[in-house]
Design a protein around this motif. Structure first.
Motif, PDB file in Angstrom:
ATOM      1  N   HIS A   5     -42.845  21.846 -17.822  1.00 57.51           N
ATOM      2  CA  HIS A   5     -42.539  21.881 -19.247  1.00 57.51           C
ATOM      3  C   HIS A   5     -41.256  21.105 -19.532  1.00 57.51           C
ATOM      4  CE1 HIS A   5     -45.079  25.711 -19.252  1.00 57.51           C
ATOM      5  NE2 HIS A   5     -45.675  24.899 -20.094  1.00 57.51           N
ATOM      6  N   ASN A   6     -40.291  21.211 -18.635  1.00 53.46           N
ATOM      7  CA  ASN A   6     -39.033  20.490 -18.833  1.00 53.46           C
ATOM      8  C   ASN A   6     -39.272  19.001 -18.984  1.00 53.46           C
ATOM      9  OD1 ASN A   6     -37.707  22.862 -18.597  1.00 53.46           O
ATOM     10  ND2 ASN A   6     -36.649  22.385 -16.699  1.00 53.46           N
ATOM     11  N   LEU A  10     -38.674  16.690 -22.193  1.00 53.77           N
ATOM     12  CA  LEU A  10     -37.794  15.529 -22.056  1.00 53.77           C
ATOM     13  C   LEU A  10     -38.449  14.308 -22.692  1.00 53.77           C
ATOM     14  CD1 LEU A  10     -35.425  13.871 -20.881  1.00 53.77           C
ATOM     15  CD2 LEU A  10     -36.740  13.698 -18.763  1.00 53.77           C
ATOM     16  N   ARG A  11     -39.731  14.121 -22.425  1.00 56.96           N
ATOM     17  CA  ARG A  11     -40.443  12.982 -23.018  1.00 56.96           C
ATOM     18  C   ARG A  11     -40.473  13.080 -24.544  1.00 56.96           C
ATOM     19  NH1 ARG A  11     -43.541  13.427 -18.138  1.00 56.96           N
ATOM     20  NH2 ARG A  11     -44.951  14.958 -19.041  1.00 56.96           N
ATOM     21  N   LEU A  47     -49.069  17.625 -25.684  1.00 57.80           N
ATOM     22  CA  LEU A  47     -48.782  18.609 -24.654  1.00 57.80           C
ATOM     23  C   LEU A  47     -49.820  19.728 -24.628  1.00 57.80           C
ATOM     24  CD1 LEU A  47     -44.911  19.021 -25.039  1.00 57.80           C
ATOM     25  CD2 LEU A  47     -46.211  17.287 -23.787  1.00 57.80           C
ATOM     26  N   GLU A  48     -50.130  20.214 -23.428  1.00 59.64           N
ATOM     27  CA  GLU A  48     -51.064  21.322 -23.262  1.00 59.64           C
ATOM     28  C   GLU A  48     -50.340  22.630 -23.550  1.00 59.64           C
ATOM     29  OE1 GLU A  48     -53.086  21.279 -19.543  1.00 59.64           O
ATOM     30  OE2 GLU A  48     -54.029  19.338 -19.916  1.00 59.64           O
ATOM     31  N   ARG A 298     -32.335  24.753 -18.238  1.00 61.99           N
ATOM     32  CA  ARG A 298     -33.222  25.920 -18.162  1.00 61.99           C
ATOM     33  C   ARG A 298     -32.380  27.158 -17.906  1.00 61.99           C
ATOM     34  NH1 ARG A 298     -37.105  25.151 -13.434  1.00 61.99           N
ATOM     35  NH2 ARG A 298     -38.055  27.056 -14.238  1.00 61.99           N
ATOM     36  N   SER A 299     -32.535  28.168 -18.754  1.00 63.94           N
ATOM     37  CA  SER A 299     -31.758  29.385 -18.563  1.00 63.94           C
ATOM     38  C   SER A 299     -32.236  30.174 -17.352  1.00 63.94           C
ATOM     39  CB  SER A 299     -31.827  30.267 -19.815  1.00 63.94           C
ATOM     40  OG  SER A 299     -33.147  30.715 -20.054  1.00 63.94           O
TER      41      SER A 299
END
Length: 317
Positions: A5-6, A10-11, A47-48, A298-299
């Motif tokens: 997901h990151n 980003l994209r 995105l999925e 990311r936390s």
């Protein structure tokens, strides 16, 4: 929010930044904002996920693109709350001045949460990890300056406090300067300076003052990822704003909001520079390609990555 997901998000911020960058310095703030929205929305829809905008460009009737409540993605995959600002600093981009960025925060429903902030102002105090638990937004600015000085191991006159350059901040600016600290005046867009205050390697030690509440939620997501601290209070210009906030926000709307009130659990933050500034380098063009610089946080994992990307396909368009 996993590593895949990151990269996806980003994209998304890269697409918004690259789209808006063509308008840098051209004086067309509306064109830049629309281009950033179009680029971000197009990429989000690839995105999925079952994505929902919780912080966007406004209500549906006011924002044809990326409006609050808009559903994005393929409709398959996790349900994700998304807070976006495709172009933080429209005037900065239009005028070719520093600190315009494309930014978003996200949380998978059930794992993290982003507050659905009302469209009003927010009084903010943002500091890095070393000052966490030290400052208090209810104290006079001069007291917080001294507390930060001690926590950071700096003389007061070595501190730099970011403040939006607005008439409403005349008293705040005067008090900070009288305390002995230096002021970094921000012409527009306090989000990038707030995030810079979380970075020990930046020149900014804190953000103080009143800015947009929706941007405050995105700032809180970055603060959570950086283990910093954000304290905030909602500021209303009209009775209608207060009444709307009472319907949207749980609990006492006049209380001091903590980082976790605004963003909690597993959240992700992504930002890409459009014009170079306190936080990131802007989009740079070379022969046949473009360069971007981004932050991904990311936390859950506690990771903060600064990524430079070469966009060769973009350069050949």
């Amino acid at each position: 929010m996993n590593r895949h997901h990151n990269l996806d998000f980003l994209r998304v911020t890269e697409a918004a930044a690259l789209s808006a960058a063509r308008f840098v310095g051209k004086g067309d703030r509306d064109g830049a904002d629309q281009a950033a929205c179009d680029g971000m929305r197009r990429c989000l829809n690839e995105l999925e996920m079952c994505g929902t905008i919780v912080i966007g460009e406004g209500e549906r009737d006011e924002a044809p693109m990326l409006f609050i409540g808009e559903q994005l993605g393929t409709g398959e995959g996790p349900r994700i709350q998304i807070a976006v600002d495709p172009l933080e600093g429209t005037n900065l981009c239009a005028n070719g001045t520093p600190n315009a960025i494309a930014v978003l925060a996200a949380a998978i429903e059930g794992e993290g949460k982003l507050m659905h902030a009302p469209d009003c102002y927010m009084d903010k105090l943002v500091v890095g990890a070393e000052c966490r638990g030290i400052v208090d937004i209810t104290l006079p600015p001069r007291v917080n300056v001294r507390l930060m000085s001690k926590a950071l191991g700096k003389d007061v006159d070595e501190l730099i406090i970011g403040i939006l350059d607005r008439a409403r901040h005349e008293q705040l600016i005067r008090e900070v300067r009288e305390a002995g600290a230096r002021v970094h005046l921000v012409p527009d867009g306090d989000l990038s300076v707030a995030v810079a205050a979380l970075d020990v390697d930046s020149d900014v030690d804190a953000l103080m003052g009143i800015g947009g509440a929706p941007e405050g939620v995105i700032t809180a997501a970055a603060t959570l990822c950086c283990h910093g601290e954000m304290q905030a209070r909602l500021v209303f210009s009209t009775d209608e704003q207060r009444a709307r906030a009472e319907k949207m926000v749980e609990g006492d709307i006049d209380r001091v909001f903590t980082t976790e009130d605004l963003a909690s659990g597993h959240v992700m933050f992504a930002a890409t520079g459009i014009t170079s500034g306190d936080l990131l380098k802007g989009v740079r063009y070379r022969r046949g390609y473009a360069l971007t610089e981004s932050l991904i946080m990311r936390s859950q994992a506690g990771t903060i990555r600064r990524i430079e990307t070469t966009h060769q396909e973009y350069g050949r368009r």
